[in-house]
Motif scaffolding. Structure first.
Motif, PDB file in Angstrom:
ATOM      1  N   UNK A   1      23.293 -11.348 -55.981  1.00  0.00           N
ATOM      2  CA  UNK A   1      22.326 -12.370 -56.370  1.00  0.00           C
ATOM      3  C   UNK A   1      21.643 -13.052 -55.188  1.00  0.00           C
ATOM      4  N   UNK A   2      21.929 -12.616 -53.966  1.00  0.00           N
ATOM      5  CA  UNK A   2      21.366 -13.283 -52.802  1.00  0.00           C
ATOM      6  C   UNK A   2      19.957 -12.876 -52.455  1.00  0.00           C
ATOM      7  N   UNK A   3      19.116 -12.785 -53.466  1.00  0.00           N
ATOM      8  CA  UNK A   3      17.712 -12.422 -53.262  1.00  0.00           C
ATOM      9  C   UNK A   3      16.855 -13.336 -54.139  1.00  0.00           C
ATOM     10  N   UNK A   4      15.759 -13.839 -53.583  1.00  0.00           N
ATOM     11  CA  UNK A   4      14.853 -14.632 -54.408  1.00  0.00           C
ATOM     12  C   UNK A   4      13.732 -13.807 -55.006  1.00  0.00           C
TER      13      UNK A   4
ATOM     14  N   UNK B   1      10.014  -6.399 -41.696  1.00  0.00           N
ATOM     15  CA  UNK B   1      11.124  -5.965 -40.847  1.00  0.00           C
ATOM     16  C   UNK B   1      12.226  -7.023 -40.758  1.00  0.00           C
ATOM     17  N   UNK B   2      11.917  -8.253 -41.093  1.00  0.00           N
ATOM     18  CA  UNK B   2      12.918  -9.324 -41.037  1.00  0.00           C
ATOM     19  C   UNK B   2      13.605  -9.558 -42.381  1.00  0.00           C
ATOM     20  N   UNK B   3      13.147  -8.884 -43.427  1.00  0.00           N
ATOM     21  CA  UNK B   3      13.713  -9.114 -44.761  1.00  0.00           C
ATOM     22  C   UNK B   3      15.074  -8.439 -44.904  1.00  0.00           C
ATOM     23  N   UNK B   4      15.942  -9.087 -45.650  1.00  0.00           N
ATOM     24  CA  UNK B   4      17.142  -8.460 -46.177  1.00  0.00           C
ATOM     25  C   UNK B   4      16.708  -7.771 -47.475  1.00  0.00           C
ATOM     26  N   UNK B   5      16.990  -6.498 -47.619  1.00  0.00           N
ATOM     27  CA  UNK B   5      16.529  -5.725 -48.776  1.00  0.00           C
ATOM     28  C   UNK B   5      17.703  -5.062 -49.476  1.00  0.00           C
ATOM     29  N   UNK B   6      17.552  -4.890 -50.776  1.00  0.00           N
ATOM     30  CA  UNK B   6      18.642  -4.241 -51.499  1.00  0.00           C
ATOM     31  C   UNK B   6      18.195  -3.643 -52.820  1.00  0.00           C
ATOM     32  N   UNK B   7      19.097  -2.889 -53.393  1.00  0.00           N
ATOM     33  CA  UNK B   7      18.925  -2.348 -54.740  1.00  0.00           C
ATOM     34  C   UNK B   7      20.073  -2.879 -55.598  1.00  0.00           C
TER      35      UNK B   7
ATOM     36  N   UNK C   1      22.569  -2.331 -49.904  1.00  0.00           N
ATOM     37  CA  UNK C   1      21.800  -3.330 -49.161  1.00  0.00           C
ATOM     38  C   UNK C   1      21.567  -2.833 -47.745  1.00  0.00           C
ATOM     39  N   UNK C   2      20.419  -3.214 -47.195  1.00  0.00           N
ATOM     40  CA  UNK C   2      20.153  -2.950 -45.783  1.00  0.00           C
ATOM     41  C   UNK C   2      19.604  -4.227 -45.169  1.00  0.00           C
ATOM     42  N   UNK C   3      20.255  -4.687 -44.144  1.00  0.00           N
ATOM     43  CA  UNK C   3      19.842  -5.918 -43.482  1.00  0.00           C
ATOM     44  C   UNK C   3      18.719  -5.650 -42.479  1.00  0.00           C
ATOM     45  N   UNK C   4      18.204  -6.721 -41.904  1.00  0.00           N
ATOM     46  CA  UNK C   4      17.087  -6.541 -40.984  1.00  0.00           C
ATOM     47  C   UNK C   4      17.517  -5.918 -39.660  1.00  0.00           C
TER      48      UNK C   4
ATOM     49  N   UNK D   1      15.181  -5.610 -54.486  1.00  0.00           N
ATOM     50  CA  UNK D   1      15.317  -7.037 -54.242  1.00  0.00           C
ATOM     51  C   UNK D   1      15.082  -7.342 -52.765  1.00  0.00           C
ATOM     52  N   UNK D   2      14.468  -8.490 -52.516  1.00  0.00           N
ATOM     53  CA  UNK D   2      14.140  -8.871 -51.147  1.00  0.00           C
ATOM     54  C   UNK D   2      14.468 -10.332 -50.909  1.00  0.00           C
ATOM     55  N   UNK D   3      14.820 -10.611 -49.681  1.00  0.00           N
ATOM     56  CA  UNK D   3      15.096 -11.993 -49.310  1.00  0.00           C
ATOM     57  C   UNK D   3      14.665 -12.212 -47.855  1.00  0.00           C
TER      58      UNK D   3
END
Length: 125
Positions: A110-113, A30-36, A50-53, A96-98
């Motif tokens: 690119x803001x995902x590890x 629930x705290x992750x920043x997620x995206x496609x 992208x969907x933020x937390x 992608x998740x961060x």
């Protein structure tokens, strides 16, 4: 370390719909920043959504009004509902998740590890 696994890609005719899913690991989804993001061979990676937390969303101009990103924190799953698909949507789609908001904010592409192996979406005309 966060692992993400995409599913739901496939081949569809223009105007059709697909729903991508992304299952994530970890106890704090629930705290992750997620995206496609998506990529076509020989072209730059492109941010799709992208969907933020906090639930706020962002879309590429090319998909606004056609794609919807959502998340189910209880199921630790990210979704991308894609409607009115066009041939130019053909690409490999990556989840992608961060975990760090600071890193996430550096770039919406690119803001995902953490990134999955991808799922292919092919739209024929």
């Amino acid at each position: 370390q966060v692992q993400v696994v995409e599913s739901g890609g496939g081949s569809v005719q223009a105007g059709g719909s697909l729903r991508l899913s992304c299952a994530a690991s970890g106890d704090t989804f629930s705290t992750y920043c997620m995206g496609w993001v998506r990529q076509v061979p020989g072209k730059e990676r492109e941010g799709v959504a992208r969907i933020d937390n906090d639930g706020s969303t962002r879309y590429a101009d090319s998909v606004k009004g056609r794609f919807t990103i959502s998340r189910d924190n209880a199921k630790k799953t990210l979704y991308l509902q894609m409607n009115s698909l066009k041939p130019e949507d053909t690409a490999m789609y990556y989840c992608a998740a961060e975990t760090s908001n600071m890193i996430c904010r550096t770039s919406w592409v690119y803001g995902y590890r953490y990134r999955g192996q991808g799922t292919q979406v092919t739209v024929s005309s």
